[in-house]
Design a protein around this motif. Sequence first.
Motif, mmCIF file in Angstrom:
data_model
loop_
_atom_site.group_PDB
_atom_site.id
_atom_site.type_symbol
_atom_site.label_atom_id
_atom_site.label_comp_id
_atom_site.label_asym_id
_atom_site.label_seq_id
_atom_site.Cartn_x
_atom_site.Cartn_y
_atom_site.Cartn_z
ATOM 1 N N LEU A 1 -18.125 20.213 -20.994
ATOM 2 C CA LEU A 1 -17.180 20.095 -21.695
ATOM 3 C C LEU A 1 -17.222 19.034 -23.166
ATOM 4 C CD1 LEU A 1 -14.969 18.549 -18.882
ATOM 5 C CD2 LEU A 1 -14.573 20.213 -19.653
ATOM 6 N N ALA B 1 -8.237 13.608 -24.519
ATOM 7 C CA ALA B 1 -8.841 14.149 -23.739
ATOM 8 C C ALA B 1 -9.416 15.278 -24.626
ATOM 9 C CB ALA B 1 -8.238 15.284 -22.529
ATOM 10 N N LEU C 1 -9.652 13.419 -17.618
ATOM 11 C CA LEU C 1 -10.882 13.222 -18.130
ATOM 12 C C LEU C 1 -11.150 11.246 -17.919
ATOM 13 C CD1 LEU C 1 -12.386 14.145 -21.500
ATOM 14 C CD2 LEU C 1 -12.606 15.245 -19.441
ATOM 15 N N GLU C 2 -12.408 10.524 -17.801
ATOM 16 C CA GLU C 2 -12.149 9.191 -17.376
ATOM 17 C C GLU C 2 -13.396 9.720 -18.502
ATOM 18 O OE1 GLU C 2 -13.670 6.930 -14.362
ATOM 19 O OE2 GLU C 2 -15.608 7.394 -14.232
ATOM 20 N N PHE C 3 -13.208 8.586 -19.570
ATOM 21 C CA PHE C 3 -15.042 9.026 -20.484
ATOM 22 C C PHE C 3 -15.521 6.818 -20.280
ATOM 23 C CE2 PHE C 3 -13.483 7.254 -24.695
ATOM 24 C CZ PHE C 3 -12.201 7.393 -24.972
ATOM 25 N N ALA D 1 -14.731 14.343 -14.766
ATOM 26 C CA ALA D 1 -12.829 15.039 -15.150
ATOM 27 C C ALA D 1 -12.387 15.850 -13.858
ATOM 28 C CB ALA D 1 -13.981 16.425 -15.596
ATOM 29 N N ALA E 1 -19.457 13.918 -13.746
ATOM 30 C CA ALA E 1 -20.568 14.170 -15.005
ATOM 31 C C ALA E 1 -21.069 15.868 -14.719
ATOM 32 C CB ALA E 1 -20.591 13.846 -16.147
ATOM 33 N N ILE F 1 -13.423 16.305 -25.881
ATOM 34 C CA ILE F 1 -13.977 18.132 -24.987
ATOM 35 C C ILE F 1 -14.543 18.459 -26.444
ATOM 36 C CG2 ILE F 1 -13.364 20.580 -23.919
ATOM 37 C CD1 ILE F 1 -11.153 18.378 -22.835
ATOM 38 N N ILE G 1 -17.881 12.050 -21.760
ATOM 39 C CA ILE G 1 -17.093 12.039 -20.507
ATOM 40 C C ILE G 1 -18.150 11.611 -19.201
ATOM 41 C CG2 ILE G 1 -16.147 14.073 -18.844
ATOM 42 C CD1 ILE G 1 -16.327 15.406 -22.058
ATOM 43 N N VAL H 1 -8.840 21.540 -17.751
ATOM 44 C CA VAL H 1 -8.988 20.237 -18.041
ATOM 45 C C VAL H 1 -8.039 19.827 -17.594
ATOM 46 C CG1 VAL H 1 -9.607 17.574 -18.644
ATOM 47 C CG2 VAL H 1 -11.234 19.494 -19.053
#
Lengths: 480, 480
Positions: free
Chosen positions: B164, B206, B186-188, B222, B130, B210, B219, B183
Motif C-alpha cells: 500500500l 486513505a 485504512l488505519e494509520f 487495512a 501492515a 496509499i 499504515i 482498499v
Amino acid sequence: MTPQKVALSPASPAPKPRSNGSPDNPLAAELTRLLGPKKVLSNLSERRNYRYDAIQFGATPLAVVLPESTADVVTAVRAARAAGVPIVGRGAASGLSGGAAPALPGLVISFTRMTRLDIFPERREVRAQAGVVTLAVTEKARPFGLIYPPDPASFRTSTIGGNLGENAGGPLCFKYGVSGDYVRALEFVDADGEVHELTRDAYDLAGLLIGSEGTLGLITEATLRLTPPPKFTRTLMASFAEVGACAEAVSAAIAAGAVPGKLEFMDHACLNAVEDFLHLGLPREAGALLLVDTDGDDLETVEEERALVEAACLAAGGSVRRAAGDAESAALWQARRSVSPALGRIRPQRMNEDIVVPRSVLPEVVREIRALGDASGFHVVQFGHIGDGNLHPNILFDPRRESPDAVHDLAHRIALVAIRHGGVLSGEHGIGTMKRPFMREAVDPVTLEALWDVKRALDPAGVLNPGKVLPEELADEAHP
Amino acid sequence: MTPQKVALSPASPAPKPRSNGSPDNPLAAELTRLLGPKKVLSNLSERRNYRYDAIQFGATPLAVVLPESTADVVTAVRAARAAGVPIVGRGAASGLSGGAAPALPGLVISFTRMTRLDIFPERREVRAQAGVVTLAVTEKARPFGLIYPPDPASFRTSTIGGNLGENAGGPLCFKYGVSGDYVRALEFVDADGEVHELTRDAYDLAGLLIGSEGTLGLITEATLRLTPPPKFTRTLMASFAEVGACAEAVSAAIAAGAVPGKLEFMDHACLNAVEDFLHLGLPREAGALLLVDTDGDDLETVEEERALVEAACLAAGGSVRRAAGDAESAALWQARRSVSPALGRIRPQRMNEDIVVPRSVLPEVVREIRALGDASGFHVVQFGHIGDGNLHPNILFDPRRESPDAVHDLAHRIALVAIRHGGVLSGEHGIGTMKRPFMREAVDPVTLEALWDVKRALDPAGVLNPGKVLPEELADEAHP
C-alpha cells in the motif's frame, strides 16, 4: 424530475442580492469586462436559478460564469479572488446533498458549456470536459463496443464534473465501481487560478479532488476509462413480507458467491408510491421488493448467479419472479427508476440520506430505521443499492405543516444508526451541507483535523465552496 | 532473490552509527524502556540490516522497532518525535524504488510482526495488519472461493503495508487494478502518533496515504476487498523479430477488444538472460517475447480473446505458441518470474525503471529506449506489464567498472522518453529516491508545490520518511 429542496440548516442568510452588472455589482461588471457578456449572468432573475441543487436552496450568487474553456475558469477564479468572494462549481445541479448550493453569496461557475468529449478507442479512454453529460460518454463509446459504467440516477442530465465532485455512484457501482474508479487523469484549477494536470501516481491528488465537492479545486477535465459491456443480463424480482428478510436474502446471496450487476431494493412505502404513480402491478402487500440484474459474458454463469439469488430469496421467505425477456426486465427496472418522481407526489419535500453499512448488518439497520420512521410520525421510505449496503432512507415532509428541525433530528438519528453499525454517511451523493452536521459523529476529531489540514493546504483562504463537507472547526462552530 | 542495490544519489552521508542501547544511543534506550527489549533492535549489527530495500542502500537507523500492535507504533512514533529523529516505515523491504531505505539515520519501524489477518467471507473482505505477507491474503481467502488479485513479483515476501505504501502492482493489475483499488478502509498513525480510521468517503485521505511511501503517515491496518478468481485461464507465447513489432501486436490486440488478465513482455537481452539461467527452450534469436493469459468465467470468451491476441501477433509478424495445458502454461510463466534472478547473473547491480506510457505510443517508446541502450554501452534490458504500458527498462552495471553517474544519466534520459510521450515515472514501484530527481520533469512546478502543501499539512515537521517522493523545494535543493 421536479427538484424537492430543503433548506434545513441554512448558512448565514444571504444578503439582499444586488442588481445586475451595474457599478453596484462590481464582480459581475469585472467578469463581463474580462469574458464578454455572453459568458456572464448578472441579472437577479438569472442568478436566482443558480442557488440550488436537486435537494437544497442556498444563497443567490453575486454572479454566474458559464465558461467555455479552462482559461475562462482561470479568469473567473482570479476575478473572484480579487473581489474576495467565495467560488462554487456547479454541473447540472442534480446532486442530492447540497454540494452545489452556495452557502454564501459569491461566484458560481456553471460548467454546462464545457462539453468537449474526445474518444480514444485504442486506449479505451475518453477525455471529457467537466460539463459533458454522463450519458453522453456511453453514447460516444457504444459504437466502439465500450461503455462508461457509473450510472447515477440523474445520468441523463448530470455532468462528469458534478459526478466527480460528488464521486457519484449508481446501481451498477456495486459490481463496477463508482465514478472515481474510472478516472485516469484530471485537470483542475486551484484556488489561486493555477491549472494542474494530474495523473494518479506519486501522491494521488486526483483521488483527493474526487468527492471533495469543489472545496479543494475545480475539476475542468478528466480522462475516463471505458469498458466493454457485459454480453448477457438476467433480471429477477423478489418480494418479501418484511424488509429485514429482504436484507437477509441479499447477504446470503452474496455470501453464496453471486456478484449481481445491480441489487436494488424498495420498502413497502416506496413500492406503493411507485405503484400509485405507474400502476405496474407491483405486489402492494409486500414489505420489501428486491430487483436484481446478474450480468457477464458467460450466460451459464449469469443464469447460475440468478439461481443463487433466487434460492437465497426463497430461503428468506420471499416470492420470486424472473423477467422472461428484455421487455419485462425493462418494465421492472422502470419501477426502480421512478422512485424519485413517485415520492414527490406524497410530500413536496424530502430529506434523502445515503448511508452505507456492512452488508452483514443490513437486516438490523433496515429494521432499526423502519422502527425509527414508524415511531416518528413522518413518512419514511427506504430504497437503495442494497448490494453494497448503500441505503437511501428518505424522510418525506411538507414544510408548511411539519417542522424542519424535527426532520433534521430524525435524519440525525438515522445517520447514527449507520455509524453505530460501522457504516458511513455517504455512498454516492457526497456530504455537502446535508450530512455535514453529522460528520462529527462519523469522523474522529483528530482525523477531522487532518482533513481540515488538507483543506487549508489547498485552499488557505477558504474560498472554495465554503460550508461543505467538513463541519466548522469547534472554535468557529455556530450550528443552529 | 538476491537484492541488487545501488546508492546513486545518496542523501547526506550517515553519521558514524552509535553503539547499542547504551546512554550514547538515548533513542534505543528510551524505546527499550517503553516497549521492552524484545521489540527494539539497538545493536549496530542488527540495525545495519534495516538500511536498504531491494534496490538501494540508505542510512543505518539509530534504532529499529518491531511493533506488535498499533499501540506499539504510537509509542515508537512519539519517542522518535521526542528525540527529533526521522521515522521510516518498512515491510519486507522488497521494494524497487528506495522507498524503505532511510535517507537519514533515525527510527525504522519494521512491521513484520504485525501479521493479524481476519477474513469476513460474507463481506468478501479481509482486515490485515501492515505486516501480513501479500500471498497470505489469497491463501486465507481461497477456501472461501476468493482471491486478492494484486500480485507484485515479490508477493511471497512483500507485505500489505509495503504494497500500500508503494501502491504496488503486478501482472494481474492490467485487468484487475493495483493494490489501492482493493482498499475499503485504512488505519494509520500520523506524524504526531495519533491513530486515524479512514473509510473512502468525504476527502479520500486513505487514497492519499496509499502510494505515499510512509511520507504522510504509517499504515497500520487495512480492510481489503476480495474477488472470486476467474474460472478459466489460457496462455499464449509469441516471439517477434523486433521489440516494436511486439508492442504493435499488443496495441492491436487490445484495440480489437481483448482484455487479457496478464500481458507481459521481455526483450532479446532479457529472454536470453532467462534462457541462460533456466534452459527452457525459449527462442534465443527473437527480438521480443510476449506472454499472455486470457481469463474469465466463459471459456468461449477466454478462447476468443486468446484468438484475438494470436491474430494480432501473427499480423505483426510474430510466431505464436499456445500452451496446451496448465503444465506448459506454468513453464512459460516461470520464464517471466525468473527475470530478476536471471539479470542478477549478468551484472551485480541494476537500476530498475517503472515507466508507464499510453499503449498507443508503446512501439516508439520501446524502440527509443532500445536505441538509447544500444548507444550507451550499458547492458539495458526491457521487460514489463506491456498491457498497461508499464515498462521496466533495467540498466545492468558493475559499480567497480562502470560509473554510477553515467547509469543515472541514462536512467534520466529513459525517464524523459516516457514523459515526452505523455507517460509517468512509476506504475507500481513508487517514486522513492530512485525517481525522485526526475519528478521535476514529470510534474509542473505549481502542482509540485500543491503536493508539498499536502505533505506539509500532514507532516509539518517533515519527520516521515524524508527524502522520498517529492524533490526538495528549489531553495533547499542540493542535487549532486
